[in-house]
Design a protein around this motif. Structure first.
Motif, PDB file in Angstrom:
ATOM      1  N   LEU A 106       0.202  -0.045  13.666  1.00 31.94           N
ATOM      2  CA  LEU A 106      -0.329  -1.205  14.392  1.00 31.94           C
ATOM      3  C   LEU A 106      -1.797  -1.006  14.750  1.00 31.94           C
ATOM      4  CD1 LEU A 106       2.752  -1.830  16.696  1.00 31.94           C
ATOM      5  CD2 LEU A 106       2.079  -3.170  14.695  1.00 31.94           C
ATOM      6  N   LEU A 107      -2.155   0.212  15.141  1.00 32.60           N
ATOM      7  CA  LEU A 107      -3.566   0.501  15.403  1.00 32.60           C
ATOM      8  C   LEU A 107      -4.395   0.314  14.138  1.00 32.60           C
ATOM      9  CD1 LEU A 107      -3.632   3.696  17.685  1.00 32.60           C
ATOM     10  CD2 LEU A 107      -4.162   1.342  18.317  1.00 32.60           C
ATOM     11  N   GLY A 108      -3.853   0.767  13.009  1.00 27.51           N
ATOM     12  CA  GLY A 108      -4.560   0.606  11.745  1.00 27.51           C
ATOM     13  C   GLY A 108      -4.768  -0.862  11.384  1.00 27.51           C
ATOM     14  N   ILE A 109      -3.752  -1.678  11.638  1.00 29.53           N
ATOM     15  CA  ILE A 109      -3.867  -3.114  11.352  1.00 29.53           C
ATOM     16  C   ILE A 109      -4.946  -3.745  12.222  1.00 29.53           C
ATOM     17  CG2 ILE A 109      -2.655  -5.326  11.485  1.00 29.53           C
ATOM     18  CD1 ILE A 109      -0.064  -3.772  10.826  1.00 29.53           C
ATOM     19  N   TYR A 110      -4.933  -3.404  13.501  1.00 31.96           N
ATOM     20  CA  TYR A 110      -5.926  -3.972  14.415  1.00 31.96           C
ATOM     21  C   TYR A 110      -7.343  -3.532  14.037  1.00 31.96           C
ATOM     22  CZ  TYR A 110      -8.566  -4.841  18.677  1.00 31.96           C
ATOM     23  OH  TYR A 110      -9.518  -5.261  19.565  1.00 31.96           O
ATOM     24  N   GLU A 111      -7.524  -2.237  13.747  1.00 33.41           N
ATOM     25  CA  GLU A 111      -8.851  -1.742  13.373  1.00 33.41           C
ATOM     26  C   GLU A 111      -9.307  -2.340  12.046  1.00 33.41           C
ATOM     27  OE1 GLU A 111     -10.868  -0.002  15.214  1.00 33.41           O
ATOM     28  OE2 GLU A 111      -9.382   0.139  16.833  1.00 33.41           O
ATOM     29  N   LEU A 112      -8.371  -2.572  11.141  1.00 31.20           N
ATOM     30  CA  LEU A 112      -8.707  -3.208   9.867  1.00 31.20           C
ATOM     31  C   LEU A 112      -9.198  -4.637  10.087  1.00 31.20           C
ATOM     32  CD1 LEU A 112      -8.763  -3.080   6.784  1.00 31.20           C
ATOM     33  CD2 LEU A 112      -6.331  -3.706   6.783  1.00 31.20           C
ATOM     34  N   CYS A 113      -8.540  -5.353  10.994  1.00 33.81           N
ATOM     35  CA  CYS A 113      -8.977  -6.720  11.323  1.00 33.81           C
ATOM     36  C   CYS A 113     -10.374  -6.714  11.933  1.00 33.81           C
ATOM     37  CB  CYS A 113      -7.989  -7.380  12.275  1.00 33.81           C
ATOM     38  SG  CYS A 113      -6.388  -7.789  11.538  1.00 33.81           S
ATOM     39  N   LYS A 114     -10.643  -5.752  12.794  1.00 40.04           N
ATOM     40  CA  LYS A 114     -11.988  -5.650  13.375  1.00 40.04           C
ATOM     41  C   LYS A 114     -13.017  -5.347  12.293  1.00 40.04           C
ATOM     42  CE  LYS A 114     -12.691  -3.161  16.995  1.00 40.04           C
ATOM     43  NZ  LYS A 114     -12.613  -2.007  17.928  1.00 40.04           N
ATOM     44  N   LEU A 115     -12.680  -4.435  11.389  1.00 41.71           N
ATOM     45  CA  LEU A 115     -13.596  -4.078  10.304  1.00 41.71           C
ATOM     46  C   LEU A 115     -13.895  -5.286   9.419  1.00 41.71           C
ATOM     47  CD1 LEU A 115     -15.037  -1.649   8.845  1.00 41.71           C
ATOM     48  CD2 LEU A 115     -12.999  -1.514   7.403  1.00 41.71           C
TER      49      LEU A 115
ATOM     50  N   THR B 184      -1.853  -8.710  14.630  1.00 41.95           N
ATOM     51  CA  THR B 184      -1.233  -7.399  14.816  1.00 41.95           C
ATOM     52  C   THR B 184       0.124  -7.522  15.489  1.00 41.95           C
ATOM     53  OG1 THR B 184      -3.428  -6.390  15.008  1.00 41.95           O
ATOM     54  CG2 THR B 184      -1.556  -5.098  15.789  1.00 41.95           C
ATOM     55  N   ILE B 185       0.201  -8.370  16.520  1.00 43.13           N
ATOM     56  CA  ILE B 185       1.480  -8.560  17.214  1.00 43.13           C
ATOM     57  C   ILE B 185       2.494  -9.231  16.292  1.00 43.13           C
ATOM     58  CG2 ILE B 185       2.624  -9.714  19.153  1.00 43.13           C
ATOM     59  CD1 ILE B 185       0.051  -9.360  20.752  1.00 43.13           C
TER      60      ILE B 185
ATOM     61  N   ILE C 157       8.095   3.025   7.029  1.00 44.51           N
ATOM     62  CA  ILE C 157       7.058   2.958   8.064  1.00 44.51           C
ATOM     63  C   ILE C 157       6.022   4.075   7.886  1.00 44.51           C
ATOM     64  CG2 ILE C 157       6.583   3.037  10.540  1.00 44.51           C
ATOM     65  CD1 ILE C 157       7.874   0.429   9.489  1.00 44.51           C
ATOM     66  N   PRO C 158       6.424   5.330   7.657  1.00 42.07           N
ATOM     67  CA  PRO C 158       5.399   6.349   7.381  1.00 42.07           C
ATOM     68  C   PRO C 158       4.507   5.992   6.202  1.00 42.07           C
ATOM     69  CG  PRO C 158       7.480   7.401   7.880  1.00 42.07           C
ATOM     70  CD  PRO C 158       7.762   5.930   7.790  1.00 42.07           C
ATOM     71  N   PHE C 159       5.103   5.472   5.124  1.00 40.08           N
ATOM     72  CA  PHE C 159       4.299   5.095   3.956  1.00 40.08           C
ATOM     73  C   PHE C 159       3.409   3.904   4.283  1.00 40.08           C
ATOM     74  CE2 PHE C 159       3.535   3.105  -0.200  1.00 40.08           C
ATOM     75  CZ  PHE C 159       3.038   4.200  -0.894  1.00 40.08           C
ATOM     76  N   PHE C 160       3.916   2.950   5.018  1.00 37.86           N
ATOM     77  CA  PHE C 160       3.134   1.791   5.460  1.00 37.86           C
ATOM     78  C   PHE C 160       1.943   2.261   6.293  1.00 37.86           C
ATOM     79  CE2 PHE C 160       3.466  -2.348   8.179  1.00 37.86           C
ATOM     80  CZ  PHE C 160       2.292  -2.824   7.613  1.00 37.86           C
ATOM     81  N   CYS C 161       2.179   3.218   7.183  1.00 39.50           N
ATOM     82  CA  CYS C 161       1.118   3.726   8.055  1.00 39.50           C
ATOM     83  C   CYS C 161      -0.035   4.318   7.246  1.00 39.50           C
ATOM     84  CB  CYS C 161       1.698   4.773   9.006  1.00 39.50           C
ATOM     85  SG  CYS C 161       0.479   5.518  10.119  1.00 39.50           S
ATOM     86  N   VAL C 162       0.273   5.238   6.354  1.00 40.92           N
ATOM     87  CA  VAL C 162      -0.804   5.883   5.584  1.00 40.92           C
ATOM     88  C   VAL C 162      -1.428   4.911   4.591  1.00 40.92           C
ATOM     89  CG1 VAL C 162       0.015   8.240   5.910  1.00 40.92           C
ATOM     90  CG2 VAL C 162       0.916   6.898   4.012  1.00 40.92           C
TER      91      VAL C 162
END
Length: 529
Positions: free
Chosen positions: A94-103, A115-116, A135-140
């Protein structure tokens, strides 16, 4: 105070994630779906001190096993501990998704909302409460994508090195990590000047992953650690490509239409919001024709949502694996939603997916008119094509679509700082509330049923009934009786007692069990003989 202000969005997401965990309750020492196999590898590593990958899947898997081992080494082995290890990576995703949106320079409102929306996606939320590899694969995947996107924006080597690290990590979970450096290579060739420096950046991730994979495979094979089915999906992919026929083409289109419907419905507020900006000639007719045509096809072939195995099922999440459901992982215990309801859901999903098609059209038109296309939009589009194509050929599960949800947001919303009007927000929040209600209740019910199931099974064993005389569902049989030495290991189970959701007239009811159920219907299952 500065820290709280600077990271208020991230802390808010963390509090919401912890609240969902508290409400759903992850506690329970039992496997879910296929995670019995991954848990067995972690248990062997924790208790016996050596790595053993059981011949159930075909993935690399090592990174997933050692991630679970890291937690069980500290807290001891249990599926509750393994579930928490996944929940941590769920928040990192979720942090990665949010930071990607900011980027991607997406408005703060849309970044948080998107993100929510990914957080309460029933597929994501359910898998976060398991030890499945998704989920681990999604995260990386998300973090690799983030650093590749950052490399495109900054023209720097540092994010490429981070992206390579996450590609390595991803490869130790699934071989599908191969697509990430290929996506970056294609994007670099399409969106950057073709000089020596950019060429070096483009090929570096792919070359290093080739070397890493060769070393990895050599070490695994030298130590006899590869599963018998290792890379079997890749072999199936090549075979299907060599033997393309009419049936395969029809199946590919079927999978494609269903994937579009899934993406369209579960991201409906975002897709519909961005659909409003496309006003080319005939856009309304195109949207209507696409919706009627695809929805009609899916209804005709009996593949309305949710028709992909096996997390989001008829009215809940699963899979439901008791004896009377083991052959149909997309069916939930009664009551079930009427077929008309799912046809309407499918129509909404198909209509919403028009936004993706319109944006692809706009991107192609920009290329022909020699306009600059944002490199993150190109990266997202190439990712879609390269990531999804193999699944369309060999078969796709709903959980394989997870990385495409945040990528769709980036694809549609990059450099869009537009904030929705109040009326649209009412619609978006209503959809989000309904999605949250369904997903939270569904995941809660799935775990609640499993807690009751395994408690019942333990009571039967404690009463003196041999394990091989109990049919307690797929996870129970595989966890207790799976064997690599015995070819037909499942024949070890000769059930006298069986757990079912609904007894037949021929079965004698021994006992009724109840569990706490929040969705419609009674939380009941039965022991029969």
């Amino acid at each position: 105070m500065n820290f709280l202000k600077k990271y208020q969005d991230q802390l808010g997401l963390l509090l919401l994630w912890l609240l969902l965990i508290f409400i759903i309750n992850p506690i329970g020492d039992f496997p879910l779906n296929d995670d019995w196999c991954y848990g067995k590898s972690v248990k062997t590593l924790t208790e016996n001190g050596y790595l053993k990958l059981y011949n159930w899947g075909e993935m690399t898997l090592v990174g997933h096993v050692y991630w679970g081992f890291l937690f069980t080494k500290i807290f001891g082995f249990s599926f509750t501990v393994l579930r928490w290890s996944t929940l941590i990576l769920g928040f990192a995703t979720l942090l990665g998704i949010y930071e990607l949106c900011k980027l991607a320079n997406i408005s703060r409102w849309m970044a948080i909302f998107g993100t929510i929306l990914c957080m309460v996606n029933p597929i994501f939320l359910s898998l976060s409460f398991s030890f499945m590899t998704d989920i681990p694969f999604f995260c990386v995947t998300i973090w690799a994508f983030y650093f590749f996107a950052k490399a495109l924006k900054t023209d720097s080597w540092k994010p490429i090195l981070w992206a390579i690290f996450f590609c390595f990590w991803a490869f130790t979970i699934r071989q599908l990590a191969w697509v990430f450096p290929i996506v970056f290579l294609v994007t670099m060739l399409l969106s950057k000047k073709r000089n020596l420096q950019n060429l070096a950046k483009a090929i570096a991730p792919l070359c290093t992953l080739i070397v890493f994979s060769l070393v990895f495979s050599y070490i695994m094979e030298s130590n006899d650690l590869l599963q018998e089915r290792y890379n079997s999906k890749f072999g199936l992919l090549l075979e299907n490509i060599k033997n393309v026929d009419k049936n395969l083409i029809i199946l590919i289109f079927s999978y494609f239409f269903r994937c579009m419907a899934y993406l369209g419905f579960l991201l409906a507020p975002i897709h519909i919001f961005y659909m409003n900006r496309y006003t080319f000639r005939g856009y309304k007719i195109s949207a209507i024709v696409w919706t009627l045509l695809v929805t009609g096809i899916l209804i005709q072939i009996g593949k309305v949502l949710p028709s992909l195995d096996n997390i989001w099922i008829d009215f809940g999440v699963g899979p439901t694996t008791l004896a009377d459901h083991a052959g149909n992982f997309t069916t939930s215990p009664e009551p079930r939603a009427p077929q008309l309801f799912w046809q309407m859901v499918t129509a909404i999903g198909v209509f919403s997916s028009v936004a993706l098609l319109f944006h692809i059209r706009q991107m192609i038109a920009s290329v022909f008119k020699k306009r600059q296309v944002n490199s993150l939009v190109v990266l997202s589009f190439v990712f879609y094509v390269v990531y999804l194509t193999p699944f369309l050929i060999v078969g796709v599960y709903d959980r394989y679509l997870l990385p495409l949800f945040p990528i769709a947001i980036v694809f549609l919303a990059t450099n869009s700082t537009k904030v929705p009007k109040k009326m649209y927000k009412y619609f978006a929040f209503s959809f989000l509330i309904l999605m949250t209600w369904f997903s939270v209740c569904a995941v809660h019910d799935h775990l609640s049923w499993n807690r009751a199931r395994w408690k019942a099974l333990d009571e039967l064993v404690d009463s003196g009934i041999p394990k091989n005389q109990i049919q307690g569902g797929v996870e129970y049989v595989t966890w207790n009786f799976f064997s690599e030495e015995k070819e037909k290991w499942w024949e070890s189970v000769t059930p006298k007692y069986t757990l079912v959701f609904k007894p037949t007239d021929e079965q004698k009811v021994v006992k009724m069990y109840t569990y706490d159920r929040w969705l419609f219907g009674d939380g009941v299952f039965w022991l029969v003989e």
